[in-house]
Enzyme design. Structure first.
Site, PDB file in Angstrom:
ATOM      1  N   ASP A 108       0.820  -1.203   0.000  1.00  0.00           N
ATOM      2  CA  ASP A 108       0.000   0.000   0.000  1.00  0.00           C
ATOM      3  C   ASP A 108       0.859   1.261   0.000  1.00  0.00           C
ATOM      4  O   ASP A 108       0.476   2.286  -0.580  1.00  0.00           O
ATOM      5  CB  ASP A 108      -0.943   0.001   1.209  1.00  0.00           C
ATOM      6  CG  ASP A 108      -2.191  -0.826   0.953  1.00  0.00           C
ATOM      7  OD1 ASP A 108      -2.260  -1.478  -0.103  1.00  0.00           O
ATOM      8  OD2 ASP A 108      -3.097  -0.829   1.799  1.00  0.00           O
TER       9      ASP A 108
ATOM     10  N   ASP B 168      -0.874  -5.238   4.915  1.00  0.00           N
ATOM     11  CA  ASP B 168      -2.185  -4.606   4.921  1.00  0.00           C
ATOM     12  C   ASP B 168      -3.305  -5.424   4.284  1.00  0.00           C
ATOM     13  O   ASP B 168      -4.420  -5.443   4.789  1.00  0.00           O
ATOM     14  CB  ASP B 168      -2.116  -3.257   4.192  1.00  0.00           C
ATOM     15  CG  ASP B 168      -1.198  -2.272   4.877  1.00  0.00           C
ATOM     16  OD1 ASP B 168      -0.134  -2.702   5.355  1.00  0.00           O
ATOM     17  OD2 ASP B 168      -1.524  -1.085   4.919  1.00  0.00           O
ATOM     18  N   LYS B 169      -3.036  -6.042   3.149  1.00  0.00           N
ATOM     19  CA  LYS B 169      -4.090  -6.800   2.468  1.00  0.00           C
ATOM     20  C   LYS B 169      -3.810  -8.296   2.467  1.00  0.00           C
ATOM     21  O   LYS B 169      -4.728  -9.108   2.495  1.00  0.00           O
ATOM     22  CB  LYS B 169      -4.248  -6.310   1.015  1.00  0.00           C
ATOM     23  CG  LYS B 169      -4.585  -4.838   0.908  1.00  0.00           C
ATOM     24  CD  LYS B 169      -5.837  -4.485   1.672  1.00  0.00           C
ATOM     25  CE  LYS B 169      -6.100  -2.997   1.691  1.00  0.00           C
ATOM     26  NZ  LYS B 169      -5.023  -2.194   2.280  1.00  0.00           N
TER      27      LYS B 169
ATOM     28  N   SER C 223      -4.949   5.350   5.297  1.00  0.00           N
ATOM     29  CA  SER C 223      -3.921   4.419   5.739  1.00  0.00           C
ATOM     30  C   SER C 223      -3.997   4.257   7.246  1.00  0.00           C
ATOM     31  O   SER C 223      -4.385   5.178   7.972  1.00  0.00           O
ATOM     32  CB  SER C 223      -2.542   4.952   5.342  1.00  0.00           C
ATOM     33  OG  SER C 223      -1.515   4.276   6.036  1.00  0.00           O
TER      34      SER C 223
END
Length: 660
Positions: A120, A163-164, A540
């Site tokens: 990200d 993050d993902k 974020s």
């Protein structure tokens, strides 16, 4: 380049191609029963396993899948042969190797598969961000297919960091209700000995534009922000918060979140996790036993207690959905955050803002849980990846050598009191730590919005704990234009008192991009704390400030935020004590109106600018947005609810069917 130069043989020996091979020595451990009763796929799988070099006599061992987000090609000495997208997946292959070796010692057959993940941070401000949140759904689907494609698997170990990739792994394992599974978090990178953390360093462009830093400083700090080669960023953003949540859910072993990547304790966690998943299988314990309503409650409590990323408001409901549990609502989140104090002082929150490795040394998730247990906020009956209930785990942790050794290490090495990283609740109150998240409503957000209220600069909060702002709207439909205005590079520059309104960046507009370019610039510019942001996009996990996102409905779904014009007067009130908040259009400076009158004016307006999806929105992301909108939308976790989609298609077919 000529074809002869490109395709010609550098040496005649390259033409010496073998046309047959002897194959592995030995025999498959077959029996009449296997030949008569097993699917051909099981038998051919044994052939493939032997072909890859596994000892044929050991092919009847139980099979376990290690599923990872590994990226890049790393030499044995750590040098890059081909780079990964980020440090978070750069070293996780070492965890896979350690887990596989332990499974082999336990006389199991380890399998490994990969579904790598984006960064990200690398995506910020680029069209790559349009693929960020949709990737989570896609990766979860691929991971579920990979799990099901190993028919004889007895259990799964997920290895992910960021993050993902980590939320995708949690979704995939949650869906495997009848399998024992354990997640190994990929840990964190170290802060530089001298330098800026990976969150602050992302603002070097904006700070340079305003003369806050020079070119040499920007170049040097940008080079040295990562103090080690692997692990997630040093702040409690989405990556670190996801690790905390995985452990709080019971999907990871106690004290596994936020371990420093590449170090012996980090490797040891992989070995322990391999032993744990085998133990779960032998005891008949699966994900369905671990992921319960009690586990979900504990994860929400820990999210509030650590001051975690607001992106987990998208991921935790999605995990609940995959596990077959009721998805938490905005009211559920509000109730949790009103009851649970924030007691952790880690970047990007304050007052000091320690790096995440110090949270690990101070005791990590189990230490935070001790305080939550004392307040009666945890469901201690929840089962964990150890096969034991949370209550028993915390009894062990409180008296363990592990706890004492790591906390003492923090004191001796960094000269930091662990209780200054994880505060006792009464000390947290005395230091002014406030609860994490507020969900403002109002005529600009009739379906709600979210702000990490604990991250508002305390110097702009009134003495009664309320953030109050009244300012003119500066409306943008692209992050690029908003950032240019912040830098003073295009149009009228953003000035103190303005309210940046960024629209058409929700799921239908841009895949619900993160807007850290904006929030990081405002955080590290002197006037930034006097500017607010309202958007239908998201932020974020490292974002701070008066930043209100997830505004619903989004502009492209008819939300009133899409009716705002430059100069409209915006009123914001966020009570950081009661966790109530409102965002309202209140007319113009020379003609104030009530909240109700403002709603009527917006309802009768046409948008001042053309509202449309970003022209570079990938078709796959548009499909994701349409499917998730039918499945509960942003507040439902952006999931694929196939029953809801099927129902909508059936209703559409009925409406469009010709009359009989």
């Amino acid at each position: 380049m000529s074809l002869d130069r490109l395709l010609g043989l550098e040496s005649p020996s390259l033409a010496e191609v073998a046309t047959r091979g002897d194959g592995p020595a030995g025999e498959l451990p077959l029996s009449p029963e296997l030949l008569l009763d097993s699917p051909s796929g099981d038998l051919f799988g044994m052939t493939q396993n032997a072909g890859m070099g596994w000892d044929p006599s050991q092919l009847l061992r139980d099979q376990y899948l290690i599923l990872s987000t590994m990226g890049g090609i790393r030499a044995e000495d750590g040098r890059p042969i081909a780079l990964g997208y980020h440090t978070g997946h750069w070293e996780v292959g070492l965890l896979m190797q350690a887990a596989a070796a332990e499974l082999t010692c336990l006389e199991k057959i380890p399998f490994a598969a990969y579904c790598s993940d984006p960064c990200d941070g690398r995506s910020q401000g680029t069209t790559a961000m349009m693929d960020s949140l949709p990737y989570r759904n896609d990766a979860a689907i691929v991971m579920k297919r990979l799990i099901r494609s190993l028919p004889l698997r007895k259990g799964v170990i997920g290895v992910a960091t960021c993050d993902k990739g980590l939320p995708a792994t949690m979704l995939a394992l949650a869906a495997m209700k009848n399998l024992p599974s354990v997640i190994i978090p990929g840990g964190v990178t170290l802060p530089p000995t001298v330098g800026e953390d990976a969150g602050k360093v992302q603002a070097i462009g904006a700070r340079y534009a305003h003369g806050e830093i020079d070119l040499h400083y920007a170049a040097e700090m940008g080079c040295k922000a990562c103090g080690s080669a692997g692990g997630g960023c040093q702040f409690l953003g989405t990556a670190a918060t996801s690790q905390v949540v995985a452990e709080a859910l019971g999907m990871s072993l106690p004290h596994s979140a936020l371990a420093p990547s590449g170090q012996p304790i980090w490797i040891d966690l992989a070995k322990q996790s391999a032993r744990a998943v085998v133990d779960l299988e032998q005891r008949g314990l699966t994900m369905a036993h671990i992921l319960t309503d009690a586990a979900l409650h504990n994860a929400m409590v820990l999210h509030a207690a650590v001051g975690g990323s607001t992106n987990l408001l998208l991921h935790i409901p999605a995990i609940a959905f995959e596990a077959g549990l009721r998805r938490p609502t905005v009211d559920d989140w509000s109730q949790i955050n009103r009851r649970v104090p924030r007691i952790v002082d880690v970047l990007p929150n304050g007052p000091v803002g320690h790096p995440t490795v110090r949270l690990f040394l101070a005791g990590g998730v189990p230490e935070v849980m001790l305080h939550m247990r004392a307040l009666g906020l945890l469901k201690l009956e929840a089962l964990t990846a150890t096969g034991q209930c949370l209550g028993d785990v915390l009894e062990w942790w409180e008296k363990s050598d592990r706890r004492q050794l790591f906390r003492e290490r923090l004191r001796s090495q960094d000269n930091v009191d662990p209780d200054d990283v994880i505060y006792p609740p009464e000390k947290a109150r005395a230091r002014g730590l406030t609860s994490t998240v507020t969900f403002p409503t109002g005529n600009l957000a009739p379906e709600g919005s979210v702000i990490k209220s604990t991250a508002i600069d305390p110097t702009v909060v009134d003495a009664d704990g309320v953030y109050r702002k009244l300012g003119p709207a500066r409306v943008f439909t692209t992050e690029r234009d908003a950032v240019a205005a912040i830098k003073g590079r295009r149009g009228t520059a953003i000035k103190p008192g303005d309210v940046i309104v960024l629209i058409c960046r929700g799921p239908l507009g841009s895949g619900m991009e993160e807007t850290y370019q904006i929030t990081s610039a405002l955080k590290f510019l002197p006037f930034g704390k006097h500017v607010a942001v309202i958007t239908d996009a998201r932020f974020s996990g490292v974002s701070t400030g008066a930043c209100i996102g997830h505004v619903g409905p989004e502009a492209l779904a008819g939300g009133p935020i899409g009716k705002l014009r430059d100069g409209d007067l915006i009123e914001i009130e966020i009570n950081r004590n009661s966790l109530h908040g409102t965002i309202n259009f209140v007319g113009a400076p020379e003609a104030r109106v009530t909240h109700e009158q403002g709603a009527e004016i917006l309802a009768g307006r046409d948008p001042a600018v053309t509202l449309h999806a970003d022209p570079e929105l990938p078709p796959e992301t548009k499909l994701w947005a349409l499917l998730t909108q039918l499945s509960g939308g942003t507040w439902g976790g952006c999931v694929y609810d196939t029953d809801a989609v099927a129902g909508a298609l059936q209703m559409s077919a009925v409406r469009t069917a010709p009359p009989a």
